[in-house]
Design a protein around this motif. Structure first.
Motif, PDB file in Angstrom:
ATOM      1  N   ASN A 138       0.801  -1.274   0.165  1.00  0.00           N
ATOM      2  CA  ASN A 138      -0.091   0.206   0.068  1.00  0.00           C
ATOM      3  C   ASN A 138       0.819   1.137  -0.131  1.00  0.00           C
ATOM      4  OD1 ASN A 138      -3.029  -0.601   0.079  1.00  0.00           O
ATOM      5  ND2 ASN A 138      -2.359  -1.767   1.805  1.00  0.00           N
TER       6      ASN A 138
ATOM      7  N   ARG B 240      -0.889   6.845   4.690  1.00  0.00           N
ATOM      8  CA  ARG B 240      -2.248   6.451   4.733  1.00  0.00           C
ATOM      9  C   ARG B 240      -3.208   7.616   5.062  1.00  0.00           C
ATOM     10  NH1 ARG B 240      -2.762   3.089   1.191  1.00  0.00           N
ATOM     11  NH2 ARG B 240      -4.616   2.756   2.241  1.00  0.00           N
TER      12      ARG B 240
ATOM     13  N   LEU C  92      -7.002   4.869  10.271  1.00  0.00           N
ATOM     14  CA  LEU C  92      -6.543   4.068  11.399  1.00  0.00           C
ATOM     15  C   LEU C  92      -7.637   4.512  12.683  1.00  0.00           C
ATOM     16  CD1 LEU C  92      -4.540   2.825  13.264  1.00  0.00           C
ATOM     17  CD2 LEU C  92      -3.556   5.155  13.880  1.00  0.00           C
TER      18      LEU C  92
ATOM     19  N   ARG D 227      -1.065  -2.531  12.852  1.00  0.00           N
ATOM     20  CA  ARG D 227      -1.563  -1.780  12.033  1.00  0.00           C
ATOM     21  C   ARG D 227      -2.026  -2.199  10.539  1.00  0.00           C
ATOM     22  NH1 ARG D 227      -2.013   3.578  10.206  1.00  0.00           N
ATOM     23  NH2 ARG D 227      -3.507   3.574   8.399  1.00  0.00           N
ATOM     24  N   SER D 228      -0.977  -2.931   9.789  1.00  0.00           N
ATOM     25  CA  SER D 228      -1.322  -3.533   8.630  1.00  0.00           C
ATOM     26  C   SER D 228      -0.733  -4.997   8.657  1.00  0.00           C
ATOM     27  CB  SER D 228      -0.496  -2.689   7.431  1.00  0.00           C
ATOM     28  OG  SER D 228       0.589  -2.428   7.801  1.00  0.00           O
TER      29      SER D 228
ATOM     30  N   VAL E  33       5.031  -1.654   8.620  1.00  0.00           N
ATOM     31  CA  VAL E  33       3.555  -2.283   9.036  1.00  0.00           C
ATOM     32  C   VAL E  33       2.886  -1.165   9.885  1.00  0.00           C
ATOM     33  CG1 VAL E  33       2.728  -3.829  10.518  1.00  0.00           C
ATOM     34  CG2 VAL E  33       4.340  -4.536   8.871  1.00  0.00           C
TER      35      VAL E  33
ATOM     36  N   GLY F 183       1.220   1.394   8.077  1.00  0.00           N
ATOM     37  CA  GLY F 183       0.236   1.030   7.235  1.00  0.00           C
ATOM     38  C   GLY F 183       0.466   0.812   5.632  1.00  0.00           C
TER      39      GLY F 183
ATOM     40  N   HIS G 149       1.475  -2.095   4.563  1.00  0.00           N
ATOM     41  CA  HIS G 149       1.294  -3.331   4.279  1.00  0.00           C
ATOM     42  C   HIS G 149      -0.313  -3.853   4.089  1.00  0.00           C
ATOM     43  CE1 HIS G 149       5.334  -5.307   4.010  1.00  0.00           C
ATOM     44  NE2 HIS G 149       5.589  -4.125   4.478  1.00  0.00           N
TER      45      HIS G 149
ATOM     46  N   PRO H  37      -4.500  -2.007   5.970  1.00  0.00           N
ATOM     47  CA  PRO H  37      -4.358  -0.967   6.762  1.00  0.00           C
ATOM     48  C   PRO H  37      -5.553  -0.469   7.767  1.00  0.00           C
ATOM     49  CG  PRO H  37      -4.174  -0.083   4.665  1.00  0.00           C
ATOM     50  CD  PRO H  37      -4.457  -1.367   4.481  1.00  0.00           C
TER      51      PRO H  37
END
Lengths: 843, 119
Positions: free
Chosen positions: A12, A16, A21, A534-535, A555, A558, A560, A563
């Protein structure tokens, strides 16, 4: 300042959006206060599960201390013989069934999702149900001691000692019903673990990149599937014998007490490995982290784990060497006992090689691991001794065996678990236990353990038998027993220090832990929250954090998979079992009262049965079933969202039906359990015929005619056909046809299930007269039980159909019921062929 | 497709262990039955019936496990349709399991040559 990540190759793009989140946090927000009872999140259930198991460990250990006090000096009178019998039974049962198995499953529930970077395991409510059932059932079991109605037949409950004749009252029933039902909770956990490891791995974690601990848990859960049904069937048979006088174990009427030993030890020996293998898996994760190098011979260790799991099923008779089994049969089990030490040895050498090649960090966990190696190897060596038949005949039922089993179980499981507690504690809430207190605790436990249990080898060889509540003072055992007692108290003090250390942390005195304090290489060390990571990272090796130092940051930012929470609810990615390719986005059930109530009422039902309140037990029984229906009603939501982008070019559906669905896998594993239980009943039939052919019919005069057989088999075949036609009707959205076929099919099954006991009664067979009658009616009852469950499941399916929750594009519930239905029809046919044809064909 | 591949692959990986399990159950069952029904006096081809049957079952199991080992060594093991990483692991796993099972089958079967069937 940390440089920005190069996100060209990441699943990704960064940065983000901020609201992503927030949505994730909202979806996974934990409940508080009383709402904790509704919670299903593994981070919470896992911790409560571990805490409960430790509580039961302390209670069972306290019983041991009282027993050691009783045995400290000859002719002591702290405990009378009756209470002593209850103490050693509850101690052994508590340690094996209420501590050892639950804590390894509890650690799995807590640790597996983070090790697999899944948001949770696939059936979180099932885990929560298993926990509550275990908590309520376990508490009730220990409370039986307060009222002096605790079981007193040993943790193995051998008949005829535990038959109604020699154990009147409800003591034995507490074990049979209480423990039998807690095993259901262990099986629920096993299903969750198997499907979780095979289907919720992160993308890229192909079979060869699964952490060793996950392999060990997979093997353990597989062993539970094939071992626990044996003890459930054994307890059911003994309880039925006690309640209805069906003579499965009464030799005078064709039964055989050895049947119990076969069924019990077919479970009981693998049980040792069910406990040990997860602990070995923990060790195989800790050793590389502490030595800062990959596990030597990783692939060999995985094969060794699986091999140990298999070979351990060939050892059950090595608990029965003194029962008069033919010498060649004993040799098979002696050989298998030696064979199983080879894969166990491979693991030990892999750990030693890894420790030798690495730069060891001297943490508390390291000390516990070294203690484990010393004690477990010593226990393994005495294991080889008792696998030698002539030696076993000498040492049988002496304190030598007590020493051996404690060396294996405490060395092989308790020390690694305590090492694991210190090692993974920082993943719980970001704090560390005290290294200083931990070292004191280790040394007290290690020294105390050896002082307590080593002398038992000697007292055993000097002739001291197990399970005696006292002994005369002139046999030379006095000093050895006093030393053992002192050692037991020293060890208990060590455990107390660990508990104090944990309490300090719980009250806010723990040190804050740095991120990844031991510099480990596996995914559980990526900072975690209620929503897990988170991811979900893309995995490329066995130690992803060592191979990609940026992975943790990627990770957490976010970069991966998954997320956020694209459908605004709890969800995780389901991947394919071999290559871990994303298949669909699984919606996960959130907090609810149903699983808590189901656990509470199930426990209440079995406790009512144990205290012989049979009619009263119907109330919690019905409420438990209602709670389960409430629980599953809101599941199977169908494709209520369009396919979602999870990153890396993967756009996956939110619903998949048929054999790809995770619940289909859960049902399939459950049927493996069921099939094993049925196989145990078939074994019971053949075994009882082998030992008591005189109670089997001679000729066909007393048997129902073959017309009954053909008629009943035809009913099962037609019932199966009705289900297959109903399946086609669902696919064509012909709801009324499906409902009609289901109703017709269930009526056919009812007719088939009732026909068998009916014609047996008509032909004059009485269950209580002989083992033959008992097992024939038992097989028929087993089938009736399945049909009753299917009546409930069919009713549920029809209700969903009428509510518009079942149609061609939303049929997971139907498919699962179909699996159980078809299995039941097949089981019915096999059962009929056995009971009708075997007496005609047997010589 | 993936499920079929999984079932076939996983069963293939476990096949040698399964052969061991079936062999173990068979020889224990044969011996238990012969002793319980007092058939140990019977001969087959001039040898005690238990010994002949157990050694026969052992020979069959050894051949099957050796076949699995050969398949793993010469590339016919399960996992052919998977990508390189799991394929290598699947072959190694299958081969090691077969080698271990060969030893265990032999170990279990050999006592038939030395120990009386029913005492």
């Amino acid at each position: 300042m940390t440089p920005p990540l190069d996100d060209a190759a990441l699943p990704n793009r960064l940065p983000r959006p901020k609201e992503e989140l927030e949505a994730l946090k909202r979806a996974w927000k934990p409940t508080s206060g009383l709402g904790l009872l509704k919670e299903v999140n593994n981070n919470i259930i896992g911790v409560m599960y571990i805490a409960t198991a430790l509580l039961f460990f302390v209670i069972s250990g306290t019983l041991a201390l009282v027993m050691r006090t009783q045995l400290a000096v000859p002719e002591n009178d702290v405990l009378g013989h009756s209470l002593y019998n209850q103490f050693f039974t509850v101690h052994g049962t508590g340690m094996m069934f209420l501590f050892a198995v639950p804590i390894v499953e509890a650690i799995g529930v807590f640790l597996l999702p983070s090790m697999l970077a899944a948001r949770d395991l696939p059936f979180p409510r099932l885990s929560a149900f298993a926990f509550w059932a275990y908590l309520f059932g376990g508490l009730a079991f220990f409370c039986s001691l307060i009222f002096e109605v605790a079981p007193d037949g040993g943790w193995f409950m051998y008949p005829p000692l535990t038959s109604m004749k020699f154990s009147p009252g409800i003591n034995a029933d507490f074990w049979l019903l209480g423990i039998g039902f807690i095993e259901i909770s262990a099986i629920a956990g096993a299903i969750e673990i198997i499907v979780g490891i095979l289907r919720t791995r992160p993308p890229g974690m192909t079979l060869d990149k699964i952490p060793v601990y996950c392999w060990s848990m997979l093997v353990m859960a597989g062993m539970i599937v094939f071992a626990f049904p044996a003890v459930i069937i054994a307890t059911a048979l003994l309880e039925i014998e006690r309640a209805f006088d069906w003579p499965f174990f009464i030799a005078e009427r064709g039964g055989d007490p050895l049947l119990w030993q076969h069924l019990f030890w077919f479970f009981g020996h693998p049980e040792v490995y069910i406990i040990f293998l997860p602990a070995a898996g923990l060790v195989s994760m800790m050793v590389p982290a502490l030595a800062q190098r990959p596990l030597v011979g990783h692939d060999w260790v995985v094969v060794a784990l699986v091999g140990t799991g298999f070979f351990s099923f060939g050892l059950w008779v090595h608990h029965m060497f003194a029962t008069g089994i033919p010498p060649l049969s004993l040799s098979f089990f002696s050989a298998a006992s030696m064979a199983v030490s080879v894969p166990a040895g491979i693991q030990v050498f892999a750990w030693i090689a890894t420790l030798g090649k690495g730069r060891l960090q001297w943490t508390v966990a390291t000390w516990f691991l070294l203690g484990f190696l010393f004690i477990f190897v010593a226990g393994g060596l005495t294991g080889v001794m008792v696998a030698v038949i002539p030696f076993d005949w000498q040492a049988h039922d002496s304190y030598f065996v007590v020493a051996h089993l404690h060396y294996v179980l405490i060395g092989g499981m308790v020390f690694p678990v305590f090492a694991g507690l210190y090692h993974w504690w920082p993943t719980m809430k970001g704090t560390m236990l005290s290294e200083r207190l931990g070292r004191w605790a280790f040394w007290m436990m290690f020294i105390g353990f050896n002082v307590a249990f080593f002398p038992m080898h000697v007292s055993g060889l000097m002739g001291m038998p197990r399970r005696v509540y006292t002994y005369p003072g002139d046999l030379g055992w006095n000093v050895l027993n006093m030393v053992s007692t002192v050692g037991a108290f020293v060890m208990a003090f060590g455990v107390l220090l660990v508990l104090i250390d944990m309490a300090r942390d719980a009250f806010g005195r723990g040190r804050p832990a740095p991120e990844n304090p031991w510099k480990a290489g596996t995914l559980e060390w990526i900072p975690n929250d209620d929503y897990a990571t988170r991811s979900i990272p893309h995995v490329r090796s066995l130690y992803p954090l060592w191979d990609n130092p940026n992975l943790s940051r990627e990770v957490q930012e976010g970069a991966h998979y998954l997320p956020g929470a694209p459908t605004r609810r709890r969800e995780t990615i389901v991947t394919s079992p071999i290559e871990a390719r994303p298949q669909y986005l699984m919606p996960m059930p959130g907090p609810h009262w149903s699983h808590f109530l189901a656990g509470l009422f199930t426990a209440a039902h079995f406790i009512c049965l144990a205290v012989q309140l049979y009619w009263v037990s119907l109330v919690p029984g019905v409420l438990a079933i209602a709670s389960v229906f409430w629980w599953v009603w809101s599941l199977d939501k169908g494709a209520d969202h369009p396919p979602q982008d999870v990153g890396g070019g993967w756009r996956v559906p939110v619903y998949l039906q048929g054999s790809e669905n995770h619940s289909w896998w859960g049902t399939a594993v459950l049927l493996l359990v069921d099939g094993t239980a049925f196989a145990c009943l078939c074994f019971t039939y053949v075994f009882l015929w082998t030992v008591s052919p005189d109670v089997w019919p001679v000729g066909t005069d007393s048997l129902p005619g073959l017309g009954w057989l053909f008629g009943e088999v035809a009913l099962w075949i037609v019932a199966a056909g009705a289900m297959l036609l109903a399946s086609r009707a669902v696919a064509g959205n012909r709801s009324w046809a499906m409902r009609g076929l289901l109703l017709a099919g269930v009526l056919l099954m009812l007719a088939a299930a009732v026909a068998e006991p009916y014609n047996r009664i008509a032909s004059g067979l009485v269950a209580s007269e002989s083992a033959y009658g008992a097992i024939v009616y038992m097989l028929a009852s087993w089938q009736v039980f399945h049909v009753v469950i299917l009546v409930l499941m069919t009713g549920f399916t029809l209700a969903r159909s009428f509510a518009g929750r079942l149609h061609a594009r939303r049929r997971v519930t139907f498919d699962n019921v179909m699996l159980v239905w078809l299995y039941t029809c097949g089981q019915g046919i096999v059962s009929l062929l056995l009971v009708h044809l075997f007496p005609r064909l047997a010589v | 497709m993936e499920r079929t591949a999984f079932t076939a692959t996983f069963t293939g990986m476990m096949s040698a262990f399964l052969i061991w399990a079936v062999h173990f159950a068979a020889i224990y069952g044969i011996n238990g039955l012969i002793c319980a029904r007092e058939w140990d006096g019977a001969d087959l081809y001039g040898h005690p019936v238990a010994v002949v049957l157990i050694l026969g079952a052992t020979a069959v199991a050894l051949l099957l496990a050796a076949g699995v080992l050969a398949a793993a060594l010469w590339g016919a093991a399960p996992g052919r349709r998977t990508s390189e990483d799991p394929r290598r692991f699947i072959r190694l796993f299958t081969g090691l399991a077969a080698a271990g099972s060969l030893v265990a089958i032999l170990w279990n079967g050999l006592p038939a040559l030395q120990v009386p069937a029913c005492g």
